[in-house]
Write an enzyme that holds these catalytic residues in place. Structure first.
Site, PDB file in Angstrom:
ATOM      1  N   GLY A   1       0.831  -1.212   0.000  1.00 30.56           N
ATOM      2  CA  GLY A   1       0.000   0.000   0.000  1.00 30.56           C
ATOM      3  C   GLY A   1       0.857   1.250   0.000  1.00 30.56           C
TER       4      GLY A   1
ATOM      5  N   GLY B   1      -0.327   4.828  -0.971  1.00 32.29           N
ATOM      6  CA  GLY B   1      -1.443   5.427  -0.246  1.00 32.29           C
ATOM      7  C   GLY B   1      -1.046   6.617   0.622  1.00 32.29           C
ATOM      8  CD  GLN B   2      -4.103  10.213   4.732  1.00 28.33           C
ATOM      9  OE1 GLN B   2      -4.909   9.313   4.980  1.00 28.33           O
ATOM     10  NE2 GLN B   2      -4.159  11.397   5.304  1.00 28.33           N
TER      11      GLN B   2
ATOM     12  CG  ASP C   1      -0.280   0.561  -3.873  1.00 31.36           C
ATOM     13  OD1 ASP C   1      -1.328   0.239  -4.463  1.00 31.36           O
ATOM     14  OD2 ASP C   1      -0.270   1.294  -2.871  1.00 31.36           O
TER      15      ASP C   1
ATOM     16  CG  ASP D   1      -4.131  -8.118  -5.667  1.00 30.30           C
ATOM     17  OD1 ASP D   1      -4.352  -8.107  -4.442  1.00 30.30           O
ATOM     18  OD2 ASP D   1      -5.019  -8.256  -6.519  1.00 30.30           O
TER      19      ASP D   1
ATOM     20  CE1 TYR E   1     -10.069   0.293   7.237  1.00 33.33           C
ATOM     21  CE2 TYR E   1     -11.206   1.663   8.850  1.00 33.33           C
ATOM     22  CZ  TYR E   1     -10.049   1.296   8.206  1.00 33.33           C
ATOM     23  OH  TYR E   1      -8.860   1.920   8.520  1.00 33.33           O
TER      24      TYR E   1
ATOM     25  CE  LYS F   1      -7.669  -1.518   9.083  1.00 38.00           C
ATOM     26  NZ  LYS F   1      -6.293  -1.811   8.678  1.00 38.00           N
TER      27      LYS F   1
END
Ligand code: NAD
Ligand code: SER
Length: 326
Positions: A12, A15-16, A38, A57, A147, A151
């Site tokens: 990832g 990402g942010q 990613d 992936d 989500y 988690k």
């Protein structure tokens, strides 16, 4: 982190959080030693040139294992995920990436005897039956989003791999993360980033949460510090593993708008709540992070005023240079 950890992979990484963590890790361990992975390309040309990248992936175990083998990876920061709002739009995808992806990472860590793995959780692990103020470390985990469900499962799986297989897995329950490099990827706290860009660009913002929705938040420098510090903590001192409560600040959209107005007096904020309101209403308003403070010395640097000042300084400069992309 011990000296023996030297071949790192960040999933990832576009990402942010991943894109900024990548920069910090490459600075510390050397670009060649930190592999970005990613399903999309890295957003920043500087990142693309500063070290290796693999298209990976995380739901494809064979691809993941081949990459770990090829790059001789010994440490994974697993940031690939589908966040809360996008998860509600596509629950099957959220299950696949967050559950099967995380399982693949843990199995790979076990099979390849990795030294350490970082897997973040979220305030989304909590639900409406959880005490919403000063939410305790040990409490009710009955989230109502897919989500959040993934988690909680990730936290439990991480603990299982620590106890059963001696895999060193660590992670914290991040609050909403505010940053100015890579836009957030489809969460409920994204308003707290978008509001800054719109304030600088247009002096107006329409918020998708009610004015009085209080949520826990954190500025990116604190988020990065928390990851680095937890990964370097002495494992024998950790009683928790991948479920540390973490706090920095809590505010409502109205309070954030008022803080922005101290710098941009004619900034106007409207409120038009959408489906994300119900998600936010099921999450805590503030967090008790005593365990993180005791077990690995967690302490944030930024409060609402300091974060707002820094965000506006950076984005105003970028606007003046014609580089304010969101
Ligand atoms: P993001 O959405 O910005 O980035 C996620 C990245 O994962 C994206 O670049 C995406 O392309 C990639 N990805 C999606 N599916 C993938 C797949 N199948 N294989 C590989 N990569 C895939 O998310 P983020 O905000 O950087 O979050 C990173 C982690 O931190 C996640 O676990 C998230 O749950 C957690 N977290 C984030 C926040 C926050 O406010 N940003 C808060 C709490 C927890
Ligand atoms: N910022 C994240 C989200 O809103 C919290 O995990 O989904």
């Amino acid at each position: 982190m011990t000296d023996t950890m030297k071949r790192i992979m960040v999933t990832g990484a576009a990402g942010q959080i991943g894109s900024e963590l990548l920069k910090v890790l490459r600075k510390k361990y050397g670009g060649d030693n930190v592999l970005a992975a990613d399903i999309q390309n890295l957003p920043d040309p500087e990142l693309r040139e500063s070290g290796p990248f693999e298209f990976c992936d995380v739901t494809k175990r064979d691809v993941l294992e081949a990459i770990v083998r090829r790059h001789d990876i010994d440490t994974i920061y697993h940031l690939a995920a589908i966040l809360s709002a996008n998860g509600e739009k596509n629950p099957r995808l959220a299950w696949d990436v967050n559950i099967n992806g995380t399982y693949n990472i843990l199995e790979t860590a076990r099979d390849h005897h990795l030294i350490r793995v970082y897997i973040p959780s979220s305030i989304a692990a909590f639900g409406p039956e959880t005490p919403r103020e000063a939410t305790p470390q040990e409490t009710i985990l009955r989230p109502k989003t897919i989500y959040g469900v993934t988690k909680v499962a990730g936290e439990l799986l991480a603990d299982y791999y620590v106890q059963r297989y001696n895999v060193d897995v660590r992670g914290s329950r991040f609050p909403g993360i505010i940053s100015h490099e890579t836009p957030p990827g489809g969460g409920t706290t994204d308003y707290a980033v978008a509001i800054f860009y719109e304030a600088v660009k247009a002096k107006r913002y329409t918020c998708f949460l009610r004015a009085d929705t209080r949520l826990p938040m954190m500025y990116m420098p604190d988020c990065l510090k928390s990851v680095m510090d937890l990964m370097e903590a002495d494992f024998s001192r950790l009683r928790h593993h991948a479920d540390f409560n973490l706090a920095a600040m809590s505010f409502t959209p109205a309070e954030l708008a008022a803080e922005i107005r101290k710098h941009i007096p004619d900034f106007a904020c409207e409120y038009l709540p959408d489906f994300r309101q119900a998600i936010a209403d099921s999450w805590p308003m503030s967090i008790d992070d005593a365990a993180a403070r005791e077990e690995w010395g967690w302490k944030p640097d930024y409060d609402l005023a300091a974060m707002t000042k820094d965000m506006l300084t950076v984005l105003t400069r970028r606007q003046a240079e014609g580089r304010l992309n969101y």
